[in-house]
Design an enzyme around this catalytic site. Structure first.
Site, PDB file in Angstrom:
ATOM      1  N   LYS A 117       0.878  -1.170   0.000  1.00 42.87           N
ATOM      2  CA  LYS A 117       0.000   0.000   0.000  1.00 42.87           C
ATOM      3  C   LYS A 117       0.917   1.221   0.000  1.00 42.87           C
ATOM      4  O   LYS A 117       1.617   1.489   0.976  1.00 42.87           O
ATOM      5  CB  LYS A 117      -0.911   0.010   1.215  1.00 42.87           C
ATOM      6  CG  LYS A 117      -1.872   1.182   1.203  1.00 42.87           C
ATOM      7  CD  LYS A 117      -2.692   1.265   2.477  1.00 42.87           C
ATOM      8  CE  LYS A 117      -3.554   2.516   2.426  1.00 42.87           C
ATOM      9  NZ  LYS A 117      -3.715   3.135   3.742  1.00 42.87           N
ATOM     10  N   GLY A 119      -8.356   9.557   9.308  1.00 41.86           N
ATOM     11  CA  GLY A 119      -8.734   9.689  10.706  1.00 41.86           C
ATOM     12  C   GLY A 119      -9.695  10.819  11.023  1.00 41.86           C
ATOM     13  O   GLY A 119     -10.001  11.061  12.192  1.00 41.86           O
TER      14      GLY A 119
END
Length: 275
Positions: A114, A175
């Site tokens: 990733k 987040g």
């Protein structure tokens, strides 16, 4: 309960040459305890778990109980990520370390990474130029690259042309819990993409995970929403159900939106009884 259990016709999620039943991926950061992380992974029914290579120093790996040794890698697929890399060069170095780790846990054919290149410390927005530079190099070196990007349709197309295995646009910044924000751009990315589109970051609730899947995304990646919830295991189950519900809805084909109401009960051709 899964799509397979219900005999609903659907292809498995295919990334490069690897197939997965679950379309929910989980991150491993921010959990209060190792047990919370283990339980969340188990009850989410995820098959892909992403780990930040920067967090795994040699001292941690020597401990009897750590993030890597606490998970069953015969049932899970490791997705190393380059979180913390501010430049393409840093990301490439971390990707190489990640590939070494996959071999150590027995996943010899695992070349997944990733890719995250983030130089912005305030909003944590991915660097498109650094991402393309690193992606091009890593693809040439045989990596299966899953790049984390802003919801930019043209950037997504360029990364696909380079040879990336997926694109991972965010729903909203990492987040933040803001949910799915740039819906139009995400729709364009999904419509134009010939590789899987994974919505990554910003999802806070199961309904938002479902909405991402209803847009036509191939999967979602969730971390903070589970790890920082009051009941991580319960939230993991909710996310799993949300992803499946959204996928069911997408496969079913929603009704068109109309300006005016449309009665569900027919009026013409019916006989009324008057008393």
């Amino acid at each position: 309960m899964t799509i397979q259990n219900l005999n609903i016709k659907d292809k498995k999620l295919k990334i490069h040459n690897k197939e997965f039943n679950s379309r929910l991926m989980l991150g491993t950061g921010k959990f209060k305890t190792l047990f919370d992380m283990q339980d969340s992974i188990k009850f989410s029914q995820t098959e892909i778990v992403t780990v930040a290579i920067r967090r795994l120093n040699s001292e941690q790996l020597l401990k009897k109980s750590n993030l890597i040794t606490s998970l069953d890698w015969n049932k899970l697929w490791l997705l190393p990520n380059t979180a913390g890399a501010k430049t393409a060069e840093e990301a490439i170095r971390l990707a190489c370390l990640g590939r070494e780790l996959t071999k150590k846990i027995g996943q010899k054919e695992n070349n997944f990474v990733k890719l995250e290149v983030i130089s912005d410390p305030k909003y944590l927005l991915p660097d498109p130029i650094g991402t393309i530079k690193a992606a091009k190099f890593l693809v040439q070196k045989g990596f299966c690259v899953l790049p984390y990007i802003c919801p930019d349709p043209m950037l997504a197309k360029h990364l696909e042309d380079i040879g990336c295995a997926t694109v991972m646009p965010f729903g909203s910044p990492i987040g933040s819990g803001q949910g799915i924000q740039n819906i139009l751009n995400l729709k364009i990315i999904i419509e134009n993409s010939k590789i899987p589109v994974i919505i990554d970051a910003g999802i806070a609730t199961a309904s938002e995970a479902a909405f991402a899947m209803e847009l036509g995304a191939d999967g979602v990646l969730v971390n903070t929403a589970i790890a920082q919830s009051q009941k991580p295991k319960q939230m993991a189950i909710a996310m799993q159900l949300g992803v499946q519900g959204g996928r069911f809805s997408y496969l079913s084909g929603r009704i068109p939106s109309t300006k005016f109401a449309n009665a569900s009960s027919p009026v013409q051709g019916t006989k009324f009884l008057y008393l």
